[in-house]
Design a protein around this motif. Sequence first.
Motif, PDB file in Angstrom:
ATOM      1  N   GLY A 122      31.730 -11.899 -68.346  1.00 22.90           N
ATOM      2  CA  GLY A 122      31.116 -13.109 -68.868  1.00 22.90           C
ATOM      3  C   GLY A 122      29.651 -12.868 -69.158  1.00 22.90           C
ATOM      4  N   ASP A 123      28.802 -13.854 -68.920  1.00 22.68           N
ATOM      5  CA  ASP A 123      27.372 -13.655 -69.151  1.00 22.68           C
ATOM      6  C   ASP A 123      26.589 -13.722 -67.845  1.00 22.68           C
ATOM      7  OD1 ASP A 123      27.690 -16.254 -68.574  1.00 22.68           O
ATOM      8  OD2 ASP A 123      26.594 -17.054 -70.285  1.00 22.68           O
ATOM      9  N   ARG A 124      27.261 -13.408 -66.735  1.00 18.21           N
ATOM     10  CA  ARG A 124      26.611 -13.550 -65.438  1.00 18.21           C
ATOM     11  C   ARG A 124      26.269 -12.213 -64.795  1.00 18.21           C
ATOM     12  NH1 ARG A 124      26.981 -18.801 -64.450  1.00 18.21           N
ATOM     13  NH2 ARG A 124      28.651 -19.933 -65.468  1.00 18.21           N
ATOM     14  N   TYR A 125      26.639 -11.115 -65.414  1.00 19.84           N
ATOM     15  CA  TYR A 125      26.356  -9.795 -64.865  1.00 19.84           C
ATOM     16  C   TYR A 125      25.780  -8.923 -65.972  1.00 19.84           C
ATOM     17  CZ  TYR A 125      29.358 -11.255 -61.042  1.00 19.84           C
ATOM     18  OH  TYR A 125      29.911 -11.938 -60.004  1.00 19.84           O
ATOM     19  N   GLY A 126      24.806  -8.153 -65.689  1.00 25.27           N
ATOM     20  CA  GLY A 126      24.225  -7.272 -66.685  1.00 25.27           C
ATOM     21  C   GLY A 126      24.135  -5.871 -66.116  1.00 25.27           C
ATOM     22  N   PRO A 127      23.736  -4.933 -66.937  1.00 21.11           N
ATOM     23  CA  PRO A 127      23.425  -5.068 -68.363  1.00 21.11           C
ATOM     24  C   PRO A 127      24.700  -5.227 -69.194  1.00 21.11           C
ATOM     25  CG  PRO A 127      22.214  -3.261 -67.386  1.00 21.11           C
ATOM     26  CD  PRO A 127      23.293  -3.658 -66.414  1.00 21.11           C
ATOM     27  N   ILE A 128      24.593  -5.949 -70.290  1.00 17.21           N
ATOM     28  CA  ILE A 128      25.779  -6.357 -71.019  1.00 17.21           C
ATOM     29  C   ILE A 128      25.577  -6.228 -72.518  1.00 17.21           C
ATOM     30  CG2 ILE A 128      26.617  -7.980 -69.275  1.00 17.21           C
ATOM     31  CD1 ILE A 128      25.112 -10.165 -70.643  1.00 17.21           C
ATOM     32  N   LEU A 129      26.695  -6.161 -73.235  1.00 20.92           N
ATOM     33  CA  LEU A 129      26.681  -6.213 -74.688  1.00 20.92           C
ATOM     34  C   LEU A 129      27.401  -7.480 -75.113  1.00 20.92           C
ATOM     35  CD1 LEU A 129      27.603  -2.540 -75.693  1.00 20.92           C
ATOM     36  CD2 LEU A 129      25.341  -3.547 -75.426  1.00 20.92           C
ATOM     37  N   ARG A 130      26.886  -8.139 -76.130  1.00 17.98           N
ATOM     38  CA  ARG A 130      27.533  -9.342 -76.626  1.00 17.98           C
ATOM     39  C   ARG A 130      27.552  -9.320 -78.147  1.00 17.98           C
ATOM     40  NH1 ARG A 130      23.018 -11.874 -74.061  1.00 17.98           N
ATOM     41  NH2 ARG A 130      24.448 -12.841 -72.588  1.00 17.98           N
ATOM     42  N   PRO A 131      28.660  -9.784 -78.746  1.00 15.67           N
ATOM     43  CA  PRO A 131      28.734  -9.822 -80.209  1.00 15.67           C
ATOM     44  C   PRO A 131      27.780 -10.864 -80.764  1.00 15.67           C
ATOM     45  CG  PRO A 131      30.635 -10.921 -79.250  1.00 15.67           C
ATOM     46  CD  PRO A 131      29.876 -10.316 -78.110  1.00 15.67           C
ATOM     47  N   THR A 132      27.184 -10.563 -81.916  1.00 14.55           N
ATOM     48  CA  THR A 132      26.200 -11.468 -82.486  1.00 14.55           C
ATOM     49  C   THR A 132      26.674 -12.131 -83.768  1.00 14.55           C
ATOM     50  OG1 THR A 132      25.166  -9.605 -83.639  1.00 14.55           O
ATOM     51  CG2 THR A 132      24.287 -10.181 -81.464  1.00 14.55           C
ATOM     52  N   SER A 133      27.381 -11.388 -84.632  1.00 11.93           N
ATOM     53  CA  SER A 133      27.802 -11.938 -85.918  1.00 11.93           C
ATOM     54  C   SER A 133      28.810 -10.985 -86.543  1.00 11.93           C
ATOM     55  CB  SER A 133      26.589 -12.116 -86.837  1.00 11.93           C
ATOM     56  OG  SER A 133      25.989 -10.849 -87.086  1.00 11.93           O
ATOM     57  N   PHE A 134      29.232 -11.288 -87.788  1.00  9.40           N
ATOM     58  CA  PHE A 134      30.115 -10.399 -88.540  1.00  9.40           C
ATOM     59  C   PHE A 134      29.429 -10.062 -89.855  1.00  9.40           C
ATOM     60  CE2 PHE A 134      33.854  -9.967 -91.509  1.00  9.40           C
ATOM     61  CZ  PHE A 134      34.181  -8.680 -91.084  1.00  9.40           C
ATOM     62  N   SER A 135      29.210  -8.773 -90.089  1.00  7.16           N
ATOM     63  CA  SER A 135      28.450  -8.355 -91.260  1.00  7.16           C
ATOM     64  C   SER A 135      29.311  -8.182 -92.504  1.00  7.16           C
ATOM     65  CB  SER A 135      27.756  -7.022 -90.965  1.00  7.16           C
ATOM     66  OG  SER A 135      28.716  -5.973 -90.829  1.00  7.16           O
ATOM     67  N   GLY A 136      30.621  -8.305 -92.359  1.00  3.82           N
ATOM     68  CA  GLY A 136      31.536  -8.043 -93.464  1.00  3.82           C
ATOM     69  C   GLY A 136      32.316  -6.777 -93.269  1.00  3.82           C
ATOM     70  N   THR A 137      31.704  -5.799 -92.562  1.00  6.12           N
ATOM     71  CA  THR A 137      32.402  -4.545 -92.235  1.00  6.12           C
ATOM     72  C   THR A 137      32.336  -4.219 -90.751  1.00  6.12           C
ATOM     73  OG1 THR A 137      30.391  -3.271 -92.702  1.00  6.12           O
ATOM     74  CG2 THR A 137      31.970  -3.574 -94.526  1.00  6.12           C
ATOM     75  N   HIS A 138      31.323  -4.727 -90.061  1.00  6.87           N
ATOM     76  CA  HIS A 138      31.117  -4.407 -88.652  1.00  6.87           C
ATOM     77  C   HIS A 138      30.803  -5.680 -87.858  1.00  6.87           C
ATOM     78  CE1 HIS A 138      30.498  -0.449 -90.463  1.00  6.87           C
ATOM     79  NE2 HIS A 138      30.592   0.097 -89.254  1.00  6.87           N
ATOM     80  N   ILE A 139      31.046  -5.591 -86.541  1.00  9.79           N
ATOM     81  CA  ILE A 139      30.565  -6.599 -85.601  1.00  9.79           C
ATOM     82  C   ILE A 139      29.458  -5.952 -84.773  1.00  9.79           C
ATOM     83  CG2 ILE A 139      31.116  -7.977 -83.564  1.00  9.79           C
ATOM     84  CD1 ILE A 139      33.840  -8.475 -84.661  1.00  9.79           C
TER      85      ILE A 139
END
Length: 612
Positions: free
Chosen positions: A215-232
Amino acid sequence: GNPDDTNDEGLGVAEFRQWLEAQGYEGLDLLSIRNPGTVAPTSMIFTEVQTRTGVRMRRALREAKIDAGTEVLRVPWAAMLRVPLDCEDPALELTWKLLEERRLGAESKFAPYVDFLWAVDLSVHPLFWDEGELEWLRSVRGAFEMVGEYKRAARSRAERLRERAEASGTGWEPTEDDLAKALCLVQARSEEVTVPGVDPFLGIIPLIDHMVPFGDRYGPILRPTSFSGTHIPLACGEDLVPCTELRWADGKPRSNARVFAEKGQLHEVPNSEAMITNLDVSVPLPVFVTEGIMVRDSSEAFDAKLQVLIERAGLDLRDLGAGETKPEGADCLNLPADFWAAGRLFPLARFLVAAAEPGPGQTARQRCEELYDALFPKDSDLTRGDLSVESLRPAPEERPSADGLPAEVLARKLVTEWCKPFIDQHEEAVGKMRNDVREAWFQEERDLIRTQDFDLQGGDRVRTHFKAKGPGGQPAKSKSTKEGLVASVANDGTIIVQFDNGVRHGVPKSWVAAFPLDGKPRRHIGPEGSRFHIRQTRAQCALALCEADAQFVMLVLNSCLEFVQEANKDFGSRWEEVWDQIEAERQGLWRPSQREFQALQEQEAAKQSQPV
């Protein structure tokens, strides 16, 4: 992190990295990949279970740091095995997709990735546990029920997948091993993903699938930000330094039991601040009424108390007759939330031990309502209202005066009565685990002795026959056995044993009769992946889950026992000082982190801003 753990390592990792690069992953030069498989138990005495996600920052970053919010990795859309979330059974469809790629073998564009997945050791995942092992989880909040639900769902999906394969007309039918592996991989490795610019989907995302979702309670973490059309793109939630272990953040709160039931993995051993301050943890503590409490009130007042608790606290402490039922959890408090000052633990205990004597013109119900208002916080929901650290401190008027000390001690003693059955149940579960593991070892020991399929090395402890004087005075095999340490193993297989009496004999391997349980690892004696080692590792996982729950209850129990012990001394004017000290320790231990407060306050603000 350990610098030695940051190089690529494990079966199929080199081929997997090459495939990731060919698919268009960006940012791989910053990461090391490991396929650790099953982590070997460290001893017969249950010690902590280490779990690793297998993705860390490279050691080459030793002199560098990546700031929070920086884009670290870009995952190509075409590299994901995915199905839309709005289909009837996304897990079933994703499992079928994975099995089809497995059927295609080298012809599949996902072949290196599928081979990598099939090399992952999932023997610890609870989907593969037998009924006896599942019994270990009965004392863990929700874990037993969740695992049972997932196993039933897996059996149902397996049957439907067999029917689909038969109806496909290809003549192909997945093996039972492949079917079980695919179902478990989807259970353990898939994620529901929702990012701007793309429809929500359930997918197994290469590399991300090797990270633990916290979830967002433990780090360090990676989180998706958006969709570029070819990559997340994936950004880091905290500063990243060399050797940092990466975790996947999907924003979903998960308790320790749920992470294990779903993913077959564990949070850290629960002695860290992250575990103690996790609001997602919910340990049920059954509460009940004792005979000593019942005699303090008239039957009318006591019944009024119970009714007030049902209506206002959501707690049903009635002793129901045959055929009557309560809502699930209606006679349980939840730790750690109810242990905080805004929780219900101590207000409930004080409410029950206080004599509800109606005043002039009062009914018993009115007196109980008045008592409830005086003892319980106005808002005991920790996800609402003011969550500052100061708000969780008891108000001065809530502290017992010297005159109120006996009642407070009685309330704390009642809390200890609630904690003790939980601890007893925990100790019983741990004892069963130990016995089950020992039985598995003894069975494997007998098999190893019978087949002679074992290897020894210096330092191993064995029970073996020794050289005794035969009928003609020649050395012969003794009738009895003795324990000793293996000093060395000769080229011809002769085992040199230093016995406990100091005598050293060279004996053939076939004279070994047993391997005493001395607390040392046994992986080198039996074959890798043996039934004993698998059972031992599963027991360690179950124990870690039990300990996670028991620790919360033990902290409550110890705080109350300390309070009662200190209160039995003659404090005189020091009473207020002692109360402050005990409460400061309790609140300092249990208060959520400032980040937790901020996140919850933001959630509350968002709720209030939504139109009705």
